[in-house]
Design an enzyme around this catalytic site. Structure first.
Site, PDB file in Angstrom:
ATOM      1  N   HIS A 120      -3.817  10.334  -5.310  1.00 31.54           N
ATOM      2  CA  HIS A 120      -2.760   9.355  -5.063  1.00 31.54           C
ATOM      3  C   HIS A 120      -2.796   8.754  -3.665  1.00 31.54           C
ATOM      4  O   HIS A 120      -1.835   8.104  -3.271  1.00 31.54           O
ATOM      5  CB  HIS A 120      -1.381   9.997  -5.263  1.00 31.54           C
ATOM      6  N   LYS A 177      11.716   1.399  -0.269  1.00 31.09           N
ATOM      7  CA  LYS A 177      10.618   2.352  -0.440  1.00 31.09           C
ATOM      8  C   LYS A 177      10.647   3.342   0.726  1.00 31.09           C
ATOM      9  O   LYS A 177      11.343   3.129   1.722  1.00 31.09           O
ATOM     10  CB  LYS A 177       9.261   1.652  -0.507  1.00 31.09           C
ATOM     11  N   LYS A 191       8.816  -2.037 -10.842  1.00 31.48           N
ATOM     12  CA  LYS A 191      10.236  -2.014 -11.222  1.00 31.48           C
ATOM     13  C   LYS A 191      10.916  -3.327 -10.854  1.00 31.48           C
ATOM     14  O   LYS A 191      11.720  -3.860 -11.632  1.00 31.48           O
ATOM     15  CB  LYS A 191      10.928  -0.836 -10.528  1.00 31.48           C
ATOM     16  N   LYS A 217       3.434   0.928   5.132  1.00 35.33           N
ATOM     17  CA  LYS A 217       4.274   0.117   4.245  1.00 35.33           C
ATOM     18  C   LYS A 217       4.913  -1.060   4.996  1.00 35.33           C
ATOM     19  O   LYS A 217       5.449  -1.967   4.392  1.00 35.33           O
ATOM     20  CB  LYS A 217       5.334   0.989   3.587  1.00 35.33           C
ATOM     21  N   THR A 272       4.867   1.878  -7.335  1.00 34.30           N
ATOM     22  CA  THR A 272       5.558   1.687  -8.612  1.00 34.30           C
ATOM     23  C   THR A 272       6.832   0.865  -8.413  1.00 34.30           C
ATOM     24  O   THR A 272       7.318   0.249  -9.362  1.00 34.30           O
ATOM     25  CB  THR A 272       5.918   3.028  -9.272  1.00 34.30           C
TER      26      THR A 272
END
Length: 841
Positions: A365, A556, A668, A562, A664
């Site tokens: 991952h 997140k 969404k 990020k 993910t």
């Protein structure tokens, strides 16, 4: 006692029976009557009532699996974030209308009761939520499966904002009990730590090793039912709680040594006490290793117990079970399974290794080197001395094979070795997982490619056929049907409800993407959802967000890659433009940030502080507050996310290209009709391909361009000097404009960007700003924006976790659906005392 009556009584789904069952549980489990019952009593009675109906299906499911000796998936994950169980169970069973009527008949409100449910915070972010999505899809696809993990007493911390910074509060999710779990004290295993090993010869004269642990801990199973959507299948999530083998030392107590009397209990229970202890101190590292081994040992012992319970030979292990490692945390399961096979069940090495290699598969991952877990050899050996010996033997045999294939290549041997000798000796857990697994997969096309080209390049060169890709997916049950009932109703009224069982059927919405009446209905749903989120924002932060403004959301986990700081730098730049009077035409926008920073990740926590500082200045400035608002929504979790995804207009997916494995949250948001602004990273690439480039706002360096600049050591300060608007934004931070004049507060952040900028924030700033200007232009064209929003939802069906799990089933696990045989007698037979333990264990 009438068996049929008993079955009806516990499992009937009409409103009258539900009401009767609810009162029964209130009286006989909660020991309350309605007039004096608390809100918690009502919630627990309702949960017992729903669980009764789940258990009826669970018994049928377990009995079917037992009779058919079905091949099952054992999903090992250190994290699970299932979200609240109640509403999901009602949806899966299809009894929400009846439950709502039953509660109304008693003068109660179902929604108010459901809101009381605490969330099991058994994960840190996307990894745990993905695991929960996959369990949901496994049950929905009727695939036999058990999820294995840890029953953390305290889950991921509750986040609060004090002053401007994040503080962590204990997550006491078990404080009122957990009505969804079933304790299984009869299913428990001893797990050893420390001690010594000694060689010996068995009865046949074969070399063996005996491990004598220094201490033993008992792992006790707690089972949670996981229902499939509108099918009778109910699989289970089995979480392990650590307990002392002897919890009380009476001799110590009798001589007055009261602390020693409970010392063993405290030490043992610490293992499952808290999710992810801070591993900066060595004690934290040790506890994390103990946690991972603890649940993997319990899981592997349980798997072998289930196999032997079927009177099956150990040779049938790969035919009966598929073991999936969800990232490197459970990689120690490989070694534990080998130990059980060779030390306990006395198989020879080659036979045991063949079973392991054909049973275990591994999902990677991450592409971040620091996230590829390693353990210092000294620590590993102190905690698990026998396992270190097995690791050495796996490594010796593996490197012998490599040496045969690639002679005279010592550098290759060093790169492939399970033991990293380069900077202190450590065990490479990702290497261990690769060597032991018959399949290794990444979780997005780019991620899987980069694994084979960089992170696991040498392993791929040896056995390329073992590597594959399965792009992540999300469950539409939780993140569309439950989270967005208004949109669900609109879609059902437009194309019917077949899409709820086959998400690709959402493509039928494309026929409606240019119809004005449908546009109007779509915008009304979005505005309704934005009003609900605005209410949540007001309660959480006191900020009044304007529902008609563009809702720009980045929700997140906080991490530098990020790039929440890229987002807030643009917010600052927009603020400064408005203050100069040079940006009058931009539409009103509300920026919402949400997410947690790891307690020890000080840089990420500093970014949260900056966001809070910017919000304080912007929201209190009368010159701009009608044009922009900035909000930080604390304690982002599955429950609190439900109003966020449906309300988003713009989804920020702005990680540095080549850093995000998949993501993910991006799925969404798109599923709920948000347009994405993002880089070509992770699953963004596949989202853009499927929703259409015209319906995705793309910016930034590509992964190859990032690597080129990194190799050339490009100077971040050059971007700062060349871009006046970027320079103004950074200078405002450096001068203390968002820290009450304290110029030192954000100095570490400014220095990091100007001197290092490992994640290319400054390099991407100009294209990000230009892309945001395209967002403004598109937003002004309501027809174009609405059409793009509809197409994002219509074309996101491929990102269902049902599709992802089906790919695992076909290409990795080789498992098939097992339709459940309904047996109306099973429920009452168990209730009346007839033993069916094999069917439910």
């Amino acid at each position: 006692m009438n068996k049929t009556h008993l079955s009806d009584y516990r499992s009937a789904t009409d409103a009258e029976s539900i009401r009767h069952s609810f009162l029964d549980n209130l009286y006989f489990i909660q020991a309350r009557f309605p007039e004096v019952a608390s809100e918690s009593d009502f919630y627990l009675a309702l949960a017992w009532t729903v669980r009764d109906r789940l258990l009826h299906n669970w018994i049928d499911t377990a009995s079917t699996y037992y009779r058919q000796a079905s091949r099952s998936v054992c999903y090992l994950s250190a994290e699970y974030l299932p979200g609240p169980h109640l509403r999901n169970a009602l949806l899966s069973l299809g009894i929400e209308p009846e439950m709502r009527q039953a509660m109304a008949d008693l003068g109660l409100n179902l929604d108010e009761i459901a809101a009381l449910e605490p969330e099991p915070g058994l994960g840190n972010g996307g990894l745990g939520r993905l695991a929960a999505c996959y369990l949901d899809s496994l049950a929905t696809l009727q695939v036999p499966a058990i999820g294995y993990g840890i029953r953390y007493e305290f889950g991921i911390f509750e986040q609060a904002i004090r002053g401007a910074g994040q503080v962590e509060l204990a997550d006491k999710w078990l404080r009122s009990g957990n009505p969804w779990e079933i304790p299984r004290p009869e299913i428990s295993f001893e797990v050893g730590f420390g001690g010594t090993t000694e060689p010996y010869e068995d009865r046949s004269g074969r070399f063996r090793v005996r491990w004598q642990p220094q201490r033993l801990v008992k792992g006790v199973a707690f089972d949670t039912p996981i229902p499939g959507f509108r099918v009778p299948t109910v699989n289970l999530l089995r979480l392990w709680s650590a307990q002392a083998c002897e919890s009380f030392d009476l001799e110590a107590f009798n001589v007055g040594d009261y602390e020693r009397a409970v010392e063993q209990k405290i030490a043992s229970e610490t293992i499952s006490k808290v999710l992810y202890p801070n591993d900066e101190p060595v004690q934290g590292k040790r506890l994390r290793l103990e946690q991972q081994y603890f649940f993997c040992s319990c899981a592997m012992q349980d798997t072998l117990r289930l196999l032997l319970q079927q009177n099956a030979s150990l040779d049938l292990l790969p035919e009966k079970f598929a073991v999936q490692l969800n990232d490197t945390h459970p990689a120690i399961a490989v070694v534990e399974l080998m130990r059980l096979l060779i030390d306990v069940h006395e198989l020879d090495w080659d036979a045991a290794w063949k079973l392991v290699r054909t049973t275990v598969a591994y999902t990677n991952h991450t592409l971040l080197p620091e996230a590829l877990e390693t353990w210092p050899v000294d620590l590993f050996g102190a905690v698990l001395p026998r396992h270190l010996e097995i690791v050495y033997e796996i490594n010796r045999r593996f490197l012998e094979r490599v040496r045969t294939l690639c002679p005279d290549d010592d550098a290759l041997l060093a790169r492939l070795s399970l033991i990293d000798e380069s900077c202190g000796r450590s065990v490479r857990m990702a290497h261990l997982a690769c060597v032991a697994s018959h399949r290794v997969n990444g979780v997005a096309e780019l991620h899987s490619r980069l694994l084979t080209e960089r992170v696991l390049k040498d392993f791929h060169a040896l056995e390329p056929q073992r590597f594959t890709n399965v792009t992540n997916g999300v469950t539409p049950r939780r993140f569309l049907i439950l989270a967005n009932p208004q949109l669900t109703s609109l879609i059902n009224d437009t194309i019917g409800d077949a899409w709820t069982r086959d998400l690709e059927r959402l493509r039928e919405l494309e026929d409606w993407a240019d119809k004005p009446d449908f546009h109007t209905a779509w915008r009304e749903v979005k505005l309704h959802n934005k009003r609900l989120l605005a209410q949540t924002i007001r309660k959480a932060s006191g900020v009044d967000a304007e529902p008609a403004s563009l809702f720009d959301i980045q929700a997140k986990r906080f991490h530098e890659y990020k790039r929440q700081h890229l987002n807030i730098l643009f917010v600052i730049s927009r603020y400064l433009d408005l203050k100069r009077g040079s940006d009058h035409s931009t539409p009103s926008r509300t920026w919402l940030f949400a997410g947690k920073a790891a307690p020890g990740y000080h840089f990420a926590k500093l970014i949260i502080e900056l966001i809070q500082g910017v919000a304080l200045v912007v929201n209190s400035d009368p010159e701009v507050r009608e044009r922009m608002r900035v909000v930080f929504l604390p304690n982002f979790n599955v429950k609190n996310a439900e109003p966020v995804y449906p309300a988003a207009d713009l989804s920020e997916q702005i990680s540095t290209a080549g850093m995000e494995a998949s993501g993910t949250g991006n799925m969404k948001f798109a599923l709920n009709g948000a347009l994405t602004i993002g880089t070509l990273d992770g699953a963004n690439i596949e989202i853009r391909q499927r929703v259409g480039a015209d319906n995705f706002f793309l910016f930034g360096l590509t992964e190859s361009e990032v690597e080129e600049r990194r190799a050339n050591r490009c100077q971040a300060r050059e971007y700062y000097l060349a871009d006046p608007r970027l320079r103004a934004a950074i200078d405002a931070v450096a001068e203390g404009r968002f820290s009450a004049g304290d110029a030192s507060r954000f100095r570490p952040l400014v220095d990091s960007l100007l001197e290092h900028d490992r994640f290319f924030v400054l390099a991407d700033f100009a294209t990000y700003r230009e892309c945001q200007e395209r967002v403004d232009l598109t937003w002004k064209d309501a027809t174009a924006w609405t059409r793009a929003s509809i197409l994002n939802t219509a074309r996101s069906g491929w990102f269902s976790s049902d599709r992802a799990v089906a790919e695992y089933c076909d290409h990795i696990w080789r498992v098939s659906p097992v339709p459940i045989e309904r047996d109306s007698e099973v429920g009452p037979r168990v209730a009346l005392g007839r033993s069916e333990s094999n069917a439910t264990d």
